[in-house]
Design a protein around this motif. Structure first.
Motif, PDB file in Angstrom:
ATOM      1  N   VAL A   1     -35.156 -16.589  -9.799  1.00 37.82           N
ATOM      2  CA  VAL A   1     -33.971 -16.009  -9.181  1.00 37.82           C
ATOM      3  C   VAL A   1     -33.971 -16.116  -7.660  1.00 37.82           C
ATOM      4  CG1 VAL A   1     -33.388 -14.431 -11.042  1.00 37.82           C
ATOM      5  CG2 VAL A   1     -35.093 -13.754  -9.367  1.00 37.82           C
TER       6      VAL A   1
ATOM      7  N   SER B   1     -30.454 -19.775 -11.853  1.00 37.64           N
ATOM      8  CA  SER B   1     -29.574 -19.073 -12.780  1.00 37.64           C
ATOM      9  C   SER B   1     -29.220 -19.996 -13.921  1.00 37.64           C
ATOM     10  CB  SER B   1     -28.296 -18.601 -12.077  1.00 37.64           C
ATOM     11  OG  SER B   1     -27.517 -19.717 -11.673  1.00 37.64           O
TER      12      SER B   1
ATOM     13  N   VAL C   1     -31.724 -10.406 -10.879  1.00 38.04           N
ATOM     14  CA  VAL C   1     -30.725 -10.975 -11.784  1.00 38.04           C
ATOM     15  C   VAL C   1     -29.444 -10.163 -11.742  1.00 38.04           C
ATOM     16  CG1 VAL C   1     -30.164 -11.314 -14.224  1.00 38.04           C
ATOM     17  CG2 VAL C   1     -32.337 -12.120 -13.330  1.00 38.04           C
TER      18      VAL C   1
END
Length: 1150
Positions: free
Chosen positions: A508, A490, A567
């Motif tokens: 991710v 991230s 995400v």
């Protein structure tokens, strides 16, 4: 199941088998009389003795030749044996083996006894129909009946064996010109799909599976159609092909009639081909030379297969000419070298890429002084020589005379032919011909370690005879199997490594299957945003049209579907701007009626949404309805008022389940005069729920438990911890014998321990700094089929290679414990962001219901506070930290961005300070005395500037007592200088030409009290300045100022970013990037710049001053510059002058 016992009963009191010589060249062979499905074997030592096996190999064959070694888990070849002569040890085969012959080869036995064995075999008879094809266009054709109904699943399965590496195995034709072809190419099975009988191509390759299938052993193939998907299984490996979109039955299994074409027989001919395997560096085969070679006629033929690029195939000497012949592989090419004492060697080469695991044919011939090499029956290399004969090393010759200057060949050979006479390798095995060591005769033991490949995430697998290697270049992953991602998961994680805003690759799910994606990370002061763009973020105009009733807009995102979903899922908050500008273009018809326009959003294909930016999800409303600000109160959207004027309905969509926006449908655009425009902004998300997911263990007996960790072949574990304890178990998971554990063994050592059946192994990392300092430390452990590794922070990683012939599967059955539930010392402290194979464990959720464990873990500034620069102050947050730049002249996520502005001669910034004002000191009413014990007080000034003006005023500070402080660039002849003035004190030194950054420490016995104002640029009304200085102040400053800081005041930042501050600005002032050339870290080394006269180009210079005040001076003041101080005599003179003046002021003459 109860299986029939096919050999001697174990409990029968028979002596058992014990060969005369106990060595690794003995074996026991069992002929079961016919093909049998073997399911288990059991062993026992020789009755009434100390003779038993402790380890052995199992071989299987249909013919008594061409043996195949049975392996556990496709790696481990050895089977555990007995520990005494009486106990029965049974091993059940994971997959039954169909064979007629079984051969058991002893590996180790009781060192106090001999080889001794009683054997029992379990299984049942196996029968099946067979057909044999000679390869000359022979085929077996089944006429399929037409099925009227669609079936969800269809299957074709078969078994085959062959010595040929290429050929068509199966061709199936379905309806509507669809066909499938299963082809064997270079020992691999390829499945092709063809649509259209007129197509000239071979069709589309769907999958490729298997390897080394030309070994004359049975291989199981299954082809399944599941709806519109095809699965191909070869032996135990399955691959799913692409969706072929067939709408009718593709394969029919009803077989009403069949016929054969060509030479097809319904029995299986078994050609005998005896191979020999050179297993290691000690392998050799020595054969006697032929007498015919003395006549000058030499012929050698053989076939070989290997994965190694180099190795000696054969050698023989030329005793009469004192020469030696070497036939060897080098860089996967075949080379022939003939060397003779006193003469230059002859070197020929042929072929290329011969380490591909395929069988390659080699022919070496010498006739009438003509030497030639042929590879795979293609023309090779030739040469003329004038010496002979060739002969092999005599059997009695010493090993020193048969030295091998090349690498030993590791691979298989077969069809070895000397002068048209085939070498009988069975006689070699029986010690009736030649000599050998470390060979496996009558089998080819080659293993394809790249099929299936253990290289993940697109890593390219290459191999040698004993191991494989994964090339992870350009994959975004690292490790022996390209398992662990090199990217963060991230933007939040990048920020906490000190990274600024920019584009970063985000993975991710770490080591999971989702690919890394390039995302823009906007590191703001309070939040870290992940920004995902799509193909149209601009305001787009839609014109009315009588020809169409609706306008469709589709949005393609830079990230793939699974990336978007991940995400959004792991972010705390996501939003996307949706704006609709309208003129006589409505969004809704009525609240109850169908809307004119809508948008589609959410995962996958998405769902239709009728709520617009700022409104609640599921309502047919806009944001203005919640604020009671719609143009027409009777409507819930501005556009629904249907005014003949431009208006808009805009806002943010924040419901994550409806994001991202995938398409727009605009309906009310066909009426005359209707106009509309829309804008869908990028998807923006902040907050990483995984990164801050933490738990605090306040007792050594505290633990959290989770389901069993599934990491049979690949396991990666990563987490952050902080503690004040010197030891404790972070996590462990146990099995019957296997286990995995990570612990802090001391304040400077982390240990990763595991056992997959080969015995416990420890991987240790020792650190040079203590780990129990209550700061966050990162641990990354990985175990795969090739190695185990451990990383702690940025210290060197530790690795431990896995055995090449050992167990690979980690078999666990207990729960996974965070902390420990065993007798070992548990962990005291915090664990955060715990991930197993890319999946984050929700520690906080489990901690809320577990005694002794608290969710969350505060205290991040001790670890991340150093990221706050330029006097920025670290502030704790529940999830992370932020840098407070209120007391800094800088801004940005880490107070790293300089606030700059371009000044003109008329520009003036006045920061007003109210009386009384004391920033960093308290005014003292104590009498001045050289003996006074007064705390050191002073001013701190820092700024960056660039200008071609000289002289120029940089900073002017005035007080209510007509005192002043001026920082200026002074012109003195041809030298460019900085002048510092405080009252009557004036100090000059050449510093600009030495360094672009200057750090000054000055002392003065004149205190600067009651500051009134601080001015940057032009001084309109100078107070207390002499005429020359006042004239200079009125000229102002032309150039760039950046990062201006006076004690805790940042006047330039206040003027640009905080207009409510007590600041007065004359002349327009616009923030500029002119100061961006200065570094974010003010302690970084600077490049030397020069400041020249008018008209020259000037680079940015950084200046930092510290001014200290004393009530009286008992020692000379200290003037410390970043360069060499050349004006020391002048400084001492000025000090004496000031000292005398100060004394006269306090002791006036009578």
């Amino acid at each position: 199941n109860d299986f029939s016992k096919l050999a001697l009963r174990v409990n029968q009191r028979a002596g058992g088998w014990s060969p005369l010589v106990s060595d690794r060249y003995q074996w026991l062979e069992v002929d079961l009389g016919r093909r049998t499905q073997i399911t288990a074997v059991a062993t026992q030592g020789r009755y009434g003795s100390s003779d038993w096996l402790t380890a052995y190999l199992l071989m299987f064959s249909d013919t008594g030749h061409n043996w195949r070694q049975h392996r556990q888990e496709d790696s481990l070849g050895a089977f555990p044996g007995n520990s005494n002569a009486d106990t029965v040890v049974q091993y059940k085969l994971e997959q039954p083996v169909i064979a007629r012959f079984l051969r058991l080869i002893p590996l180790d036995w009781n060192p106090s006894g001999r080889i001794g064995l009683r054997l029992e075999i379990y299984g049942c008879r196996y029968t099946s129909s067979v057909a044999s094809f000679d390869g000359s266009r022979s085929s077996l054709v089944y006429r399929l009946s037409v099925r009227a109904s669609w079936t969800v699943m269809e299957t074709i399965s078969l078994k085959f064996k062959t010595l040929k590496n290429s050929g068509t195995l199966l061709h199936a034709e379905g309806q509507r010109d669809h066909s499938l072809t299963l082809v064997l190419e270079k020992g691999k099975l390829l499945l092709y799909h063809l649509q259209g009988v007129s197509s000239s191509s071979g069709g589309q390759l769907l999958v490729s599976l298997g390897s080394l299938l030309d070994d004359q052993h049975w291989h199981h193939v299954k082809l399944e159609r599941l709806s519109t998907h095809l699965n191909l299984t070869v032996d135990k490996n399955t691959l799913q092909s692409m969706n072929i979109h067939v709408s009718q039955s593709f394969l029919s299994l009803s077989l009403p009639s069949s016929c054969s074409q060509g030479n097809v027989t319904f029995s299986c001919a078994e050609p005998v081909s005896v191979a020999v395997t050179f297993t290691d560096s000690h392998s050799f085969l020595q054969l006697p030379g032929l007498t015919s070679w003395s006549t000058g006629l030499v012929s050698v033929m053989l076939q070989f297969r290997t994965w190694n690029k180099g190795g000696l195939l054969l050698t023989f000497g030329l005793p009469q000419q004192d020469g030696t012949v070497f036939l060897y592989l080098s860089q996967a090419r075949l080379r022939l070298q003939i060397s003779k004492a006193g003469r230059s060697s002859l070197d020929l080469s042929a072929g290329s890429g011969l380490n591909d695991g395929q069988w390659h044919y080699v022919e070496l011939s010498f006739k009438n002084d003509h030497l030639s090499i042929t590879v795979d029956k293609d023309e090779g290399a030739t040469a003329h020589i004038n010496f002979f004969p060739f002969s092999g090393c005599p059997t009695g010759e010493s090993a020193q005379k048969c030295k091998n200057p090349f690498n030993t060949f590791q691979g298989c050979m077969r069809l070895l032919n000397l002068d048209d006479q085939t070498v009988d390798l069975i006689k070699v095995q029986q010690r009736l011909l030649g000599n050998y060591s470390h060979l496996q005769i009558d089998m080819c033991g080659i293993i394809d370690r790249c099929s299936p490949s253990h290289c993940e995430h697109g890593g390219i697998c290459t191999q040698s005879w004993s191991t494989f290697h994964c090339n992870c270049s350009n994959s975004g992953y690292r490790g022996a199997t390209c398992h662990s991602s090199i990217y963060e998961q991230s933007c939040e994680a990048y920020k906490h490594k000190g990274n600024m805003s920019g584009h970063y690759y985000i993975d991710v799910d770490g080591s999971g299957p989702i690919k890394p994606q390039l995302i823009y990370c906007n590191m703001t002061e309070d939040k870290t945003w992940m920004v995902i763009q799509h193909n149209n973020t601009e305001l787009t105009r839609v014109q009315s049209s009588a020809e169409r009733n609706q306008h469709f807009a589709y949005f393609d995102y830079s990230s793939e579907e699974e990336q978007l979903v991940a995400v959004i899922s792991q972010s705390e908050h996501c939003e996307q701007e949706l704006s609709y500008h309208c003129r006589k273009s409505r969004l809704s018809n009525t609240l109850e009626g169908a809307p004119f326009s809508w948008w589609v959003g959410g995962a996958g294909p998405g769902q239709s949404q009728t709520s617009w930016g700022g409104a609640l999800t599921g309502t047919q409303q806009c944001g203005c309805s919640l604020q009671d600000s719609c143009l027409d109160p009777s409507h819930d959207c501005n556009c629904d008022a249907d005014y003949d004027q431009w208006t808009e309905d805009s806002g943010l969509l924040t419901h994550k389940e409806t994001l991202p926006v995938r398409s727009l449908v605009l309906g009310d655009i066909h009426r005359p005069g209707s106009e509309a425009a829309y804008r869908v902004g990028p998807l923006r998300c902040h907050g990483d729920k995984n990164f801050w997911n933490a738990a605090f263990f306040d007792k050594e007996t505290s633990y959290l438990h989770f389901p069993t960790f599934q990491g049979e072949l690949n396991a990666d574990i990563s987490f952050l911890f902080k503690t004040t304890s010197s030891s404790g178990v972070f996590l462990e998971n146990l099995g019957i014998k296997d286990f995995i554990r990570i612990e802090l063994s001391s304040s400077t050592e982390v240990v990763f321990s595991f056992d997959v059946g080969n015995g416990p192994l420890d991987v240790r990392v020792k650190t040079s700094l203590p780990l129990n300092d209550s700061r966050w430390h990162r641990v990354q452990a990985e175990r795969n089929v090739k190695e185990a590794s451990l990383r702690v922070d940025n210290f060197p990683a530790a690795t431990h290679e896995a055995p090449t012939d050992g167990l690979m599967h980690l078999q666990l059955n207990s729960q996974l414990f965070i902390g420990t539930a065993s007798r070992q010392k548990g962990f005291l402290g915090c664990i955060r962001s715990l991930q197993l194979n890319g999946v984050t464990l929700d520690l906080e959720k489990r901690a809320k219901i577990t005694p002794g464990v608290l969710p969350g873990c505060p205290g991040h500034c001790s670890s991340y506070g150093s990221l706050c620069q330029n006097e920025g102050r670290c502030e704790e947050k529940a999830n992370g930290f932020s840098c407070d730049c209120g007391q800094s002249a800088y801004t940005g996520a880490f107070c790293h961005k300089e606030v700059s502005a371009t000044f003109k001669s008329t520009t003036s910034i006045t920061y007003i300070l109210k009386e009384p004002f004391e920033l960093s000191r308290n005014s003292s009413g104590l009498p001045s005395s050289i003996y006074s014990d007064i705390t050191l007080r002073g001013e701190n000034i820092s700024l960056s500037f660039s200008t071609n003006q000289s002289p120029a005023l940089l900073l002017y500070v005035s007080s209510f007592y007509r005192e002043y402080l001026i920082l200026l660039i002074n012109k003195n002849g041809e030298d460019s200088q900085i002048a510092f003035s405080l009252g009557c004190l004036l100090l000059i030194n050449d510093c600009i030409d030495q360094n672009a950054r200057e750090d000054l420490n000055l002392t003065s016995d004149v205190e600067f009290n009651s500051i009134k104002s601080l001015i940057l640029g032009r001084v309109e009304e100078p107070d207390g300045l002499d005429a020359e200085m006042a004239e200079l102040a009125s000229l102002g400053f032309t150039g760039c100022l950046s990062g201006v800081h006076f004690n805790s005041i940042s006047p330039l930042k206040a003027a640009l970013l905080h207009p409510d501050s007590p600041v007065i600005v004359t002349s327009p002032l616009v923030q500029s990037s002119c100061g961006s050339s200065s570094p974010a870290n003010t302690y970084a080394a600077e490049t030397t710049h020069s400041l020249s006269g008018t008209g020259s180009k000037v680079s940015l210079c950084m200046l930092s001053l510290c001014i200290y005040y004393w009530p009286a001076l008992s020692h000379p003041p200290t003037f410390s510059w970043c360069g060499n101080l050349s004006g020391t005599p002048l400084i001492l003179f000025l000090w004496l002058f000031i000292r005398l003046s100060y004394w006269l002021i306090n002791h006036p003459p009578r």
